[in-house]
Design a protein around this motif. Structure first.
Motif, short mmCIF file in Angstrom:
data_model
loop_
_atom_site.label_atom_id
_atom_site.label_comp_id
_atom_site.label_asym_id
_atom_site.label_seq_id
_atom_site.Cartn_x
_atom_site.Cartn_y
_atom_site.Cartn_z
N MET A 405 0.63 -1.27 0.09
CA MET A 405 -0.34 -0.18 0.02
C MET A 405 0.60 1.13 0.31
N SER A 406 2.23 1.58 0.32
CA SER A 406 2.24 2.42 0.21
C SER A 406 3.00 3.38 -1.04
N GLY A 407 2.20 2.28 -2.66
CA GLY A 407 2.05 3.49 -3.71
C GLY A 407 2.67 3.00 -5.08
N LYS A 408 3.83 1.98 -4.95
CA LYS A 408 4.28 1.45 -6.00
C LYS A 408 3.67 1.66 -7.67
N THR A 409 2.47 0.65 -6.88
CA THR A 409 1.75 -0.24 -8.10
C THR A 409 1.26 1.64 -9.53
N THR A 410 0.42 2.85 -8.27
CA THR A 410 -0.15 3.23 -8.59
C THR A 410 1.73 4.65 -9.14
N PHE A 411 1.97 4.64 -8.24
CA PHE A 411 3.10 4.94 -9.24
C PHE A 411 4.09 4.93 -11.03
N LEU A 412 3.54 3.57 -11.16
CA LEU A 412 4.30 2.41 -12.31
C LEU A 412 2.44 3.63 -12.80
N ARG A 413 1.59 3.05 -12.98
CA ARG A 413 0.35 3.29 -13.36
C ARG A 413 0.23 5.44 -13.64
N THR A 414 1.33 6.33 -12.63
CA THR A 414 1.10 7.41 -13.38
C THR A 414 2.31 7.79 -13.69
#
Length: 568
Positions: A405-414
């Motif tokens: 939940m630290s933001g890794k996947t969201t950053f890739l999508r960003t």
């Protein structure tokens, strides 16, 4: 007078005209027809038609006002996050085999398409979809799209008018395939046949016979001859109705939409454009849209009694088909091109939503250096008050670690979704963005397939094989690489993939929980972390150099109430 009061008055007057026309017919039936009863009937019928046209204009004005309010509400919903409730989300365009669209949430629930789409025609939706997944990676093409978006986004009045016009009719969103097929076809029902000539000549002959009756006086022989002519006309109408219905049925579904297409075409033609791409599409439209009268003629078919009377007296449907075939001969064979041009401007007006609602976003710069540089980079679908942005640079392949939940996947999508936006000519959610022109490949949520006995892990292998086999420079985004297998295989497999991909000129981001993967030599490392205050976990969603040193699985389990046994 208030518009709604005018509509109510018009409705009352039309009812009165219908009642008076029926009263005249009843009067004539029982007390004998005369020139006055016939003229009165024709007069009331004409008054009804005039009132119908007035009513059409009043209703259209009301619909325009309502459409503007709905459009304003849509923009407000985009700012507040309620856009996720928009009905049209492009789910039909979801393609699990596409290199990146599924993983970057371009289509379907909570997608970029759902956020942006303001198109109303089928061609508009299809062209917007093509903009999302365009494979035109040459710099000239991307910059042409960028200049086109900039120009259209500056014309807010044009965008509003085009969108509200498209919202006027629910039928405009239907597939126009049958209509396009008719105009592109070569078959003709009445072009040269004797039946066609008779269909055109008989109403004129009957009108002359009726006039002659009035001139010379009604005598039995002339009235019988007139009656026979009307009977023959009715027989022609009945015998050809199945053919005319086959032609007019699909076109009649569009009703006023044919006129709306024309209004949209005229709005585009009357707007001055300087961007090359906009001028090219504008030039594809006809100088004059000739379907306005046909719109009204076809709309009459929706009034059953009036349609029957007009067909008996004038063979209305046959004349409609003849008029349509004449339009086709005069240039309407290009209907598909016209509708595509309208769809293009609809799609671009939808893309223009981004700069109109986010004037602080930037249009990306493109060069030949295989690097990405971004400042204040954020995800465009996260509301501004919740959005966390990052400064980030990438000049090769990097490994991103971090706890759950630290933001890794969201950053890739960003990174991926902003690059996709840039390629379609739109601004990106950043204050500065420079990138190369490369393909995009993702592997974030590979679907399993029970029918083909394909597990999630094997589906991931197949996807990564496609990425490795690609010969063109790319940005690849792989999330939680090989998470579906044991730790030993996961580490070894991840290292092999990284080494294979590093042999080519590629940019890439790979996320993992395995610190052994992060230690693979020759790759940069970034991480996300969290902090703990009073037994609560907090994420800052900021990317940092280096390898993650934190884990939070036990803490998250404890937070949701799962008992953690000591010593395990």
């Amino acid at each position: 007078m208030d518009r709604q009061m005018s509509i109510n008055l018009n409705r009352t007057l039309r009812i009165i005209m219908v009642l008076l026309a029926q009263g005249v017919l009843i009067y004539g039936h029982f007390l004998g027809h005369s020139i006055f009863t016939i003229l009165a009937f024709i007069g009331f019928l004409a008054a009804f038609l005039i009132l119908s046209r007035w009513h059409y204009g009043l209703v259209k004005q009301e619909k325009v006002a309502q459409s503007k309010l709905r459009l304003e509400q849509r923009n407000a919903d985009r700012k507040s996050g309620k856009w996720v409730n928009f009905k049209t989300n492009g789910a039909e365009y979801v393609d699990a085999n596409h290199p990146y669209s599924r993983d970057l949430d371009l289509f379907g629930e909570d997608s970029l398409f759902q956020y942006l789409n303001d198109t109303n025609t089928q061609y508009g939706k299809d062209i917007l979809k093509l903009l999302f997944i365009t494979d035109r990676r040459d710099k000239a093409a991307v910059l042409r799209r960028q200049r086109a978006v900039k120009e259209i986004s500056a014309k807010e009045g044009f965008c509003e008018t085009l969108k509200t016009t498209g919202m006027l009719s629910k039928n405009i969103s239907q597939s126009p395939a049958e209509m396009v097929n008719f105009f592109e076809g070569n078959s003709s029902l009445f072009a040269s046949s004797f039946t066609g000539f008779a269909a055109r000549a008989l109403p004129v002959a009957i009108a002359l016979l009726v006039a002659l009756n009035f001139i010379v006086g009604f005598n039995n022989a002339l009235m019988i001859f007139t009656g026979l002519a009307i009977i023959i006309q009715v027989m022609i109408f009945v015998s050809l109705s199945h053919k005319t219905e086959a032609v007019l049925k699909e076109l009649s579904k569009f009703g006023g939409s044919l006129d709306d297409f024309g209004t949209m075409a005229n709005q585009i033609k009357e707007t001055a454009f300087t961007a090359e791409l906009n001028q090219t599409w504008q030039s594809k439209l006809p100088q004059k849209w000739n379907l306005k009268k046909m719109t009204w003629a076809l709309s009459v078919r929706n009034i059953t009694l009036l349609d029957l009377v007009l067909n008996i007296l004038f063979l209305w449907d046959i004349h409609c088909v003849c008029a349509l075939e004449n339009m086709r001969r005069k240039g309407a064979k290009d209907m598909r091109t016209w509708l595509e041009a309208i769809g293009y401007f609809e799609a671009m007006a939808s893309v223009a939503v981004l700069p109109q609602l986010n004037p602080n976003w930037t249009y990306p710069e493109f060069d030949d250096n295989l690097t990405i540089q971004a400042e204040n980079l954020g995800h465009p679908l996260i509301e501004e008050h919740d959005r966390i942005t990052n400064n980030f640079g990438l000049d090769g392949i990097a490994i991103i670690s971090g706890s759950n939940m630290s933001g890794k996947t969201t950053f890739l999508r960003t990174v991926g979704i902003n690059l996709a936006l840039g390629y379609m000519g739109a601004p990106v959610c950043a204050t500065q963005f420079r990138a190369p022109l490369v393909d995009i490949w993702t592997c974030m949520k590979p679907p399993d397939n029970l029918k083909q006995s394909i597990s999630t892990f094997y589906a991931e292998l197949l996807r990564i094989k496609n990425i490795i086999d690609s010969e063109r420079p790319m940005l690849f985004l792989i999330d939680e690489i090989f998470a579906g297998t044991n730790s030993e295989d996961r580490v070894e497999g991840a290292k092999q993939v990284l080494l294979n991909l590093s042999k080519k000129q590629n940019l890439g981001l790979v996320t993992t929980h395995d610190l052994e993967v992060c230690k693979t030599e020759g790759f940069d490392n970034y991480h996300f972390n969290e902090s703990y205050i009073d037994d609560e976990i907090y994420f800052d969603f900021k990317i940092k150099p280096g390898i993650s040193t934190t884990r939070n699985a036990r803490h998250l389990m404890r937070m949701i109430g799962i008992d953690i046994k000591p010593g395990i």
